[in-house]
Design a protein around this motif. Structure first.
Motif, mmCIF file in Angstrom:
data_model
loop_
_atom_site.group_PDB
_atom_site.id
_atom_site.type_symbol
_atom_site.label_atom_id
_atom_site.label_comp_id
_atom_site.label_asym_id
_atom_site.label_seq_id
_atom_site.Cartn_x
_atom_site.Cartn_y
_atom_site.Cartn_z
ATOM 1 N N ALA A 188 0.841 -1.203 0.000
ATOM 2 C CA ALA A 188 0.000 0.000 0.000
ATOM 3 C C ALA A 188 0.877 1.255 0.000
ATOM 4 C CB ALA A 188 -0.925 0.003 1.210
ATOM 5 N N GLU A 189 1.976 1.144 0.719
ATOM 6 C CA GLU A 189 2.897 2.274 0.810
ATOM 7 C C GLU A 189 3.664 2.463 -0.515
ATOM 8 O OE1 GLU A 189 2.421 4.080 3.205
ATOM 9 O OE2 GLU A 189 4.107 5.463 3.048
ATOM 10 N N GLN A 190 4.063 1.350 -1.084
ATOM 11 C CA GLN A 190 4.742 1.415 -2.381
ATOM 12 C C GLN A 190 3.833 2.060 -3.425
ATOM 13 O OE1 GLN A 190 6.585 -2.201 -3.817
ATOM 14 N NE2 GLN A 190 6.978 -2.903 -1.730
ATOM 15 N N GLU A 191 2.570 1.705 -3.329
ATOM 16 C CA GLU A 191 1.600 2.251 -4.260
ATOM 17 C C GLU A 191 1.524 3.776 -4.122
ATOM 18 O OE1 GLU A 191 -2.204 0.125 -3.819
ATOM 19 O OE2 GLU A 191 -3.049 1.853 -4.874
ATOM 20 N N ARG A 192 1.474 4.238 -2.887
ATOM 21 C CA ARG A 192 1.448 5.682 -2.636
ATOM 22 C C ARG A 192 2.677 6.360 -3.239
ATOM 23 N NH1 ARG A 192 2.130 7.534 2.644
ATOM 24 N NH2 ARG A 192 1.078 9.477 2.139
ATOM 25 N N MET A 193 3.803 5.684 -3.063
ATOM 26 C CA MET A 193 5.055 6.274 -3.553
ATOM 27 C C MET A 193 5.054 6.380 -5.077
ATOM 28 S SD MET A 193 7.821 4.387 -1.115
ATOM 29 C CE MET A 193 7.973 4.824 0.623
ATOM 30 N N VAL A 194 4.641 5.312 -5.715
ATOM 31 C CA VAL A 194 4.586 5.323 -7.180
ATOM 32 C C VAL A 194 3.629 6.417 -7.646
ATOM 33 C CG1 VAL A 194 3.806 4.016 -9.201
ATOM 34 C CG2 VAL A 194 5.201 2.900 -7.457
ATOM 35 N N GLU A 195 2.529 6.515 -6.959
ATOM 36 C CA GLU A 195 1.536 7.543 -7.271
ATOM 37 C C GLU A 195 2.170 8.944 -7.168
ATOM 38 O OE1 GLU A 195 -1.531 7.504 -4.349
ATOM 39 O OE2 GLU A 195 -3.087 8.140 -5.756
ATOM 40 N N SER B 233 9.949 5.059 -16.957
ATOM 41 C CA SER B 233 9.976 3.602 -17.067
ATOM 42 C C SER B 233 9.945 2.996 -15.671
ATOM 43 C CB SER B 233 11.233 3.154 -17.804
ATOM 44 O OG SER B 233 12.359 3.402 -16.994
ATOM 45 N N ALA B 234 9.544 1.732 -15.618
ATOM 46 C CA ALA B 234 9.501 1.036 -14.332
ATOM 47 C C ALA B 234 10.877 1.106 -13.663
ATOM 48 C CB ALA B 234 9.069 -0.414 -14.535
ATOM 49 N N ARG B 235 11.901 1.032 -14.489
ATOM 50 C CA ARG B 235 13.246 1.048 -13.929
ATOM 51 C C ARG B 235 13.572 2.402 -13.295
ATOM 52 N NH1 ARG B 235 18.471 -0.612 -17.390
ATOM 53 N NH2 ARG B 235 17.400 -2.605 -17.442
ATOM 54 N N GLN B 236 13.144 3.453 -13.966
ATOM 55 C CA GLN B 236 13.379 4.791 -13.407
ATOM 56 C C GLN B 236 12.628 4.973 -12.089
ATOM 57 O OE1 GLN B 236 12.101 6.844 -17.041
ATOM 58 N NE2 GLN B 236 13.979 8.036 -16.954
ATOM 59 N N ILE B 237 11.410 4.456 -12.051
ATOM 60 C CA ILE B 237 10.629 4.569 -10.817
ATOM 61 C C ILE B 237 11.305 3.773 -9.710
ATOM 62 C CG2 ILE B 237 8.393 4.113 -9.733
ATOM 63 C CD1 ILE B 237 7.186 4.294 -12.599
ATOM 64 N N GLU B 238 11.734 2.586 -10.083
ATOM 65 C CA GLU B 238 12.364 1.696 -9.119
ATOM 66 C C GLU B 238 13.586 2.358 -8.475
ATOM 67 O OE1 GLU B 238 13.568 -2.000 -10.783
ATOM 68 O OE2 GLU B 238 13.342 -3.050 -8.862
ATOM 69 N N ALA B 239 14.324 3.088 -9.305
ATOM 70 C CA ALA B 239 15.540 3.739 -8.801
ATOM 71 C C ALA B 239 15.220 4.748 -7.703
ATOM 72 C CB ALA B 239 16.268 4.432 -9.958
ATOM 73 N N ARG B 240 13.979 5.217 -7.684
ATOM 74 C CA ARG B 240 13.605 6.222 -6.699
ATOM 75 C C ARG B 240 12.960 5.596 -5.474
ATOM 76 N NH1 ARG B 240 11.953 10.847 -9.827
ATOM 77 N NH2 ARG B 240 10.993 11.595 -7.938
ATOM 78 N N ALA C 55 11.414 -2.810 -3.525
ATOM 79 C CA ALA C 55 10.031 -2.526 -3.901
ATOM 80 C C ALA C 55 9.679 -3.272 -5.193
ATOM 81 C CB ALA C 55 9.852 -1.026 -4.089
ATOM 82 N N ASP C 56 8.417 -3.625 -5.302
ATOM 83 C CA ASP C 56 7.960 -4.329 -6.497
ATOM 84 C C ASP C 56 7.164 -3.341 -7.354
ATOM 85 O OD1 ASP C 56 6.738 -5.837 -8.435
ATOM 86 O OD2 ASP C 56 6.207 -7.480 -7.084
ATOM 87 N N VAL C 57 7.869 -2.670 -8.240
ATOM 88 C CA VAL C 57 7.244 -1.598 -9.011
ATOM 89 C C VAL C 57 6.123 -2.120 -9.895
ATOM 90 C CG1 VAL C 57 7.646 0.247 -10.660
ATOM 91 C CG2 VAL C 57 9.417 -0.367 -9.042
#
Lengths: 220, 263, 220
Positions: free
Chosen positions: C19-26, C37-44, C49-51
């Motif tokens: 739920a927290e990861q979701e907030r972060m991606v949001e 890209s998923a990779r760019q998001i993941e880097a942050r 985390a499972d992007v």
């Protein structure tokens, strides 16, 4: 405000259902470049919409999410949830266009690699400042290649994978050659705008950001 | 027969009118294939069932009409006319077993394919342009957030910038107004200055050409200038007793080294 | 290797709950206008985390809302729902009207990519006008692909992520009418019979055998 009888008679002037108004407010506040007051939002919505109520709904929907609807003075805006501010730190980038000197140096390296500094200067017709090379190295768009087996064994420069990634190229060989540039009209018959050339000397005019090439006395 | 005759006349009148309209409007067309596609619409049939022979005739009339009106057609329109005239003869004459190459039917089928393909590209181009588009129908985030703390300069440069930069360098000479430009000259003073700096390290015999300055080696004109001044400078240094020169035979490479410290 | 110490170490970097990861991606995607890209998001995101999963959740959450999570090539971005475009007149950017030649050239590149200039000319029956390719590159709707491994090794053009983003396409496979065009054989590379005549130049067309593989790359 919307009651049962209003539902089936969806006249032109009827306000859309609240769920729809909520979507609209959400989209407007997402796309706007600055916070908007309720009145500004209302001006964009279909006649009869209840902005205040829609805002309450949107605000509730985003409660506890990664993004909040926040009130700034009497205006509204979506903002990152305060506890996630740390995620935004890398977002701070200042976009800057590469100087003309750097662009040309980079182009020569891409087209002629491996190439020595002396050769770059020969092709450009002006000397290349240390700062230009340093910047390109720092950006990791160029790197050192093998030394030339000539006296003085000068270093050569080549472009990097980072360069290829940035410019969306598979390889530097995919860059169009002069003939192809001419055919596609990229090589124009007039100097491109914003590329001042001092016609009297053929020397480069200093870049705005003051990153001038060192005009060594080499050629005078 | 008379019916046919009448029919042919009627078609040709229509065609003539169509051809005139095309000629008047020539600027609006993007080459011969475009004209052919427009002409083919007058046949009002599926492009797969189109009569290429009729189309060829229509096109040839269009070109004649242009000539009659003394409108100069671009070369590619005439190339197409010549090719269609050739195609027409192939379609009308019985196949010559002696003749090499593809049959009229094959050529006609390919032309039909090209027309169909061009029309298809027009169609999808319109569909593409009619889609919901970013900045018109849907939007990106307007208020991108940035927390001021870490600052990073992001240099922006596109591949177009890169190519234009290169093109600019390569064409710079074309834009210079005519004026006499002194060729690049590496002066004797510069050469002397340079040689004085280098000579201390020249303990072994080395050829004169090794002492040419970087950047003056590739271009023959510059090389000649640098060679001359470097040679003059080495003579000067020899006179000052700082270097020794030798040459194995006439026209052999000139060699020099620093004069040994004590002699 | 014993389990215990590993656990301790990993607990330090344990990924936050989904739920927290979701907030972060949001939050991350809300803050930028560019697709990531998923990779760019993941880097942050915090380590572990499972992007991919978080993105699925976020996408679902925004379904039917005024703002959507859209996939653009291998990147993601929030975009307003297209049906609400009428509310956003103020944000609308003045569109540069594309010439017919530019629109057709773009379509040909999109549907036939990777495609050479010669092939574009063969399809349109005219030479590519000066500046058309230039304009499309400038809009960043096309970029250079790999050179064709045919005589002359001509450069090829392909469409970009910006193109997909602009036209609301998840991938080049989703181009309108693509399936039908393929079925009717109109995207086939059909060389002219016998002595080939290039309609654009009257010259012989290069041998284009063995490049069918290239063409399939994007769409299979």
């Amino acid at each position: 405000m919307s009651d049962a009888p209003e539902k089936d008679v969806s006249s032109l002037f009827e306000a859309p259902p609240m769920a729809e108004q909520e979507r609209m407010v959400e989209a407007i506040l997402f796309a706007t470049s600055e916070p908007m007051s309720a009145r500004q939002i209302e001006a964009r919505l279909p006649h009869g919409a209840d902005v205040a109520e829609a805002l309450v709904h949107v605000r509730k929907r985003y409660q506890g999410r990664g993004v909040h609807l926040t009130k700034i003075g009497d205006a509204w805006a979506f903002r990152t949830a305060p506890d996630l501010g740390f995620l935004m730190q890398k977002e701070q980038v200042e976009e800057r266009k590469l100087s003309r000197a750097a662009m040309e140096t980079l182009a020569i390296i891409a087209y002629h690699q491996p190439v020595t500094r002396g050769e770059i200067e020969e092709i450009r017709g002006v000397s290349v400042s240390r700062g230009t090379i340093d910047l390109l190295l720092e950006l990791e768009w160029i790197k050192l290649g093998r030394r030339r087996m000539t006296p003085g064994r000068p270093v050569t420069f080549i472009v990097t994978q980072t360069f290829l990634d940035h410019f969306g190229l598979e390889s530097a060989r995919d860059l169009p050659g002069l003939k192809e540039l001419r055919e596609t009209g990229l090589l124009e018959n007039r100097p491109p705008p914003g590329a001042p050339i001092d016609l009297a000397t053929g020397e480069e005019i200093e870049d705005e950001d003051g990153e001038a090439d060192d005009q060594d006395d080499m050629f005078t | 027969m008379p019916d046919d005759q009448f029919d042919a006349d009627r078609v040709s009148t229509e065609d003539r009118l169509a051809a005139e309209a095309l000629v008047v409007d020539l600027d609006g067309f993007e080459g011969p294939l475009d004209v052919l596609l427009t002409l083919s619409r007058t046949q009002k049939v599926d492009l797969r069932k189109i009569s290429i022979l009729a189309l060829a005739e229509q096109y040839l009339r269009f070109v004649e009409e242009a000539k009659r009106l003394r409108i100069e057609l671009a070369a590619d329109y005439l190339v197409m006319a010549a090719w269609l005239a050739f195609l027409k003869s192939r379609l009308l004459l019985p196949p010559d077993p002696e003749e090499e190459g593809p049959s009229g039917e094959e050529l006609a089928a390919h032309l039909a394919f090209q027309l169909e393909r061009l029309e298809a590209m027009r169609r999808v181009s319109a569909q593409l342009m009619g889609r919901d588009r970013l900045g018109r129908d849907f939007f990106a985030r307007g208020m991108t957030e940035s927390v001021t703390s870490t600052r990073k300069v992001h240099y922006r440069a596109s591949v177009l910038d890169l190519m234009q930069a290169y093109a600019r360098i390569k064409t710079r000479d074309d834009f210079e107004p005519l004026h006499f430009r002194r060729g690049p000259v590496f002066t004797m003073e510069q050469a002397l200055e340079r040689m004085k700096g280098l000579i201390g390290h020249a303990i072994e015999w080395g050829e004169l050409s090794q002492f040419l300055p970087e950047g003056w080696i590739l271009d023959p004109k510059k090389r000649r200038s640098a060679m001359a001044s470097t040679f003059a400078a080495s003579l000067e240094l020899a006179k000052l007793g700082q270097v020794e020169l030798r040459q194995d035979e006439a026209f052999a490479p000139l060699q020099l080294r620093a004069r040994q410290a004590r002699s």
